[in-house]
Design a protein around this motif. Structure first.
Motif, short mmCIF file in Angstrom:
data_model
loop_
_atom_site.label_atom_id
_atom_site.label_comp_id
_atom_site.label_asym_id
_atom_site.label_seq_id
_atom_site.Cartn_x
_atom_site.Cartn_y
_atom_site.Cartn_z
N PHE A 108 34.37 -22.94 8.39
CA PHE A 108 34.64 -23.37 7.00
C PHE A 108 35.83 -22.57 6.43
O PHE A 108 36.69 -23.13 5.76
CB PHE A 108 33.42 -23.18 6.10
CG PHE A 108 32.23 -24.04 6.46
CD1 PHE A 108 32.34 -25.06 7.40
CD2 PHE A 108 30.99 -23.83 5.86
CE1 PHE A 108 31.24 -25.85 7.74
CE2 PHE A 108 29.88 -24.62 6.20
CZ PHE A 108 30.01 -25.63 7.13
N TRP B 99 33.69 -18.89 -2.00
CA TRP B 99 32.68 -19.86 -1.55
C TRP B 99 31.53 -19.13 -0.87
O TRP B 99 31.68 -18.01 -0.42
CB TRP B 99 33.30 -20.89 -0.61
CG TRP B 99 33.79 -20.35 0.71
CD1 TRP B 99 34.98 -19.73 0.94
CD2 TRP B 99 33.09 -20.36 1.96
NE1 TRP B 99 35.08 -19.36 2.25
CE2 TRP B 99 33.92 -19.74 2.91
CE3 TRP B 99 31.85 -20.85 2.37
CZ2 TRP B 99 33.56 -19.58 4.25
CZ3 TRP B 99 31.48 -20.70 3.70
CH2 TRP B 99 32.33 -20.07 4.62
N MET C 261 27.50 -20.02 1.31
CA MET C 261 26.69 -21.05 1.94
C MET C 261 25.29 -21.06 1.37
O MET C 261 24.76 -20.02 1.01
CB MET C 261 26.63 -20.81 3.45
CG MET C 261 27.93 -21.14 4.13
SD MET C 261 27.74 -21.36 5.89
CE MET C 261 27.31 -19.70 6.37
N TRP D 229 25.98 -31.85 0.54
CA TRP D 229 26.78 -31.16 1.56
C TRP D 229 27.55 -30.00 0.94
O TRP D 229 27.89 -29.04 1.61
CB TRP D 229 27.77 -32.12 2.21
CG TRP D 229 27.12 -33.19 3.03
CD1 TRP D 229 27.19 -34.55 2.81
CD2 TRP D 229 26.31 -33.02 4.20
NE1 TRP D 229 26.47 -35.21 3.78
CE2 TRP D 229 25.93 -34.30 4.64
CE3 TRP D 229 25.88 -31.91 4.92
CZ2 TRP D 229 25.13 -34.50 5.78
CZ3 TRP D 229 25.10 -32.09 6.04
CH2 TRP D 229 24.73 -33.38 6.46
N GLY D 230 27.85 -30.15 -0.33
CA GLY D 230 28.59 -29.09 -0.99
C GLY D 230 28.57 -29.30 -2.48
O GLY D 230 28.14 -30.35 -2.97
N LEU E 139 28.65 -24.45 0.11
CA LEU E 139 28.70 -25.35 1.26
C LEU E 139 27.41 -25.28 2.05
O LEU E 139 26.83 -24.20 2.21
CB LEU E 139 29.89 -24.99 2.16
CG LEU E 139 31.25 -25.06 1.46
CD1 LEU E 139 32.33 -24.43 2.32
CD2 LEU E 139 31.61 -26.50 1.11
N ASN E 140 26.99 -26.42 2.54
CA ASN E 140 25.74 -26.52 3.29
C ASN E 140 26.00 -26.14 4.75
O ASN E 140 26.80 -26.79 5.42
CB ASN E 140 25.24 -27.97 3.20
CG ASN E 140 23.81 -28.11 3.63
OD1 ASN E 140 23.32 -27.33 4.45
ND2 ASN E 140 23.14 -29.12 3.09
N VAL F 293 34.28 -33.03 3.14
CA VAL F 293 33.45 -32.33 2.14
C VAL F 293 34.27 -31.22 1.45
O VAL F 293 34.22 -31.08 0.23
CB VAL F 293 32.18 -31.74 2.80
CG1 VAL F 293 31.42 -30.86 1.81
CG2 VAL F 293 31.27 -32.86 3.30
N LEU F 294 35.06 -30.49 2.23
CA LEU F 294 35.88 -29.43 1.64
C LEU F 294 36.89 -30.01 0.67
O LEU F 294 37.08 -29.52 -0.44
CB LEU F 294 36.61 -28.64 2.75
CG LEU F 294 35.73 -27.91 3.77
CD1 LEU F 294 36.60 -27.18 4.77
CD2 LEU F 294 34.77 -26.95 3.08
N GLU G 101 35.27 -31.13 -2.61
CA GLU G 101 35.00 -30.02 -3.55
C GLU G 101 36.30 -29.42 -4.09
O GLU G 101 36.37 -29.07 -5.26
CB GLU G 101 34.15 -28.94 -2.87
CG GLU G 101 32.81 -29.43 -2.34
CD GLU G 101 32.00 -30.24 -3.34
OE1 GLU G 101 32.19 -30.08 -4.57
OE2 GLU G 101 31.17 -31.06 -2.89
#
Ligand code: ZN
Length: 262
Positions: free
Chosen positions: A156, A177, A179, A186-187, A197-198, A212-213, A216
């Motif tokens: 990530f 960030w 987790m 997912w986030g 973040l998942n 997903v990144l 966000e």
């Protein structure tokens, strides 16, 4: 502000409920620029998420009536998805099972090593080898979970570093960030601009992680799911819709969550 897995569990604005007979379901409403779509359209995503696309000009009562007319069709699809997910079995954490990492499958190999004090977990030639003493399914699961978290931290961070270089609003700094295991997202992006973040996302292909990144990171400038927000996604990851759909379709598998979470 989130990359939802199943939007019906997330109390985000734009969420509405529909009743049909003695059943009900929730849907996520997306307003699209009027010139793009003239009609109200109802989609059922592979993960059971219901999305309604409506032109900005459509009124809420008009939208609600349109969804109501499609309610029987939606429920039929939701039943089919539930039927399909009934066969996603929880892992047993024993040798020979499939382990997912970055969209690929690896064979889990549990190796008893009485002389080894600390359990190790390594990816070697297509196998994820867990090695240690007195290994049982619970210990194996713990070791694999720890390995996933370490891989996720590394991957990530690297993907974020690459991505902030390409986005004009993030300069060259990766936002803070952390987790957190989540069952429905997912986030997410908090109002102070930090990301959650998942770690289960590490099982998905890199492209899905990037989606997903990016989702966000786009919230750093657009704090909602407005057409402007989707415009940014379209610009920096034009195929994001198909990536998202595939990721959501695999959610049960990647999260290994019980089916009543659907
Ligand atoms: Zn979002």
């Amino acid at each position: 502000m989130t990359t939802s897995i199943a939007a019906n569990q997330d109390k985000a604005p734009g969420e509405y409920g529909v009743r049909y007979g003695d059943r009900e379901f929730r849907y996520h409403l997306c307003h699209l620029p009027s010139q793009k779509k003239a009609s109200i359209r109802v989609h059922v995503h592979p993960n059971g998420q219901v999305q309604v696309d409506a032109p900005e000009s459509a009124g809420l009562s008009e939208i609600k009536a349109a969804v109501q007319r499609r309610a029987r069709w939606v429920l039929k699809h939701l039943d089919e998805i539930e039927e399909r997910n009934r066969y996603v079995r929880p892992p047993q954490w024993i040798s020979g099972e499939s382990i997912r990492y970055l969209g690929r499958r690896y064979v889990l190999k549990v190796i008893e090593a009485p002389e080894q004090r600390k359990t190790s977990c390594k990816l070697i030639r297509g196998q994820l080898r867990v090695q240690g003493r007195n290994l049982n399914p619970a210990r194996t699961q713990k070791a694999v979970g720890q390995w996933y978290r370490e891989r996720a931290l590394d991957v990530f961070q690297r993907r974020l570093e690459q991505m902030v270089d390409t986005l004009p609003w993030t300069t060259d700094r990766v936002p803070a960030w952390r987790m957190q295991e989540m069952q429905t997202q997912w986030g997410s992006c908090s109002p102070d601009g930090s990301l959650i973040l998942n770690p289960h996302l590490i099982k998905a292909p890199t492209r899905a992680i990037d989606y997903v990144l990016l989702h966000e990171l786009c919230h750093l400038v657009e704090h909602n799911h407005s057409p402007k927000f989707y415009g940014l996604l379209d610009r920096y990851l034009p195929e994001w819709r198909s990536v998202k759909e595939k990721l959501d379709g695999e959610a049960e598998l990647l999260l290994q969550r019980p089916k009543d979470h659907l």
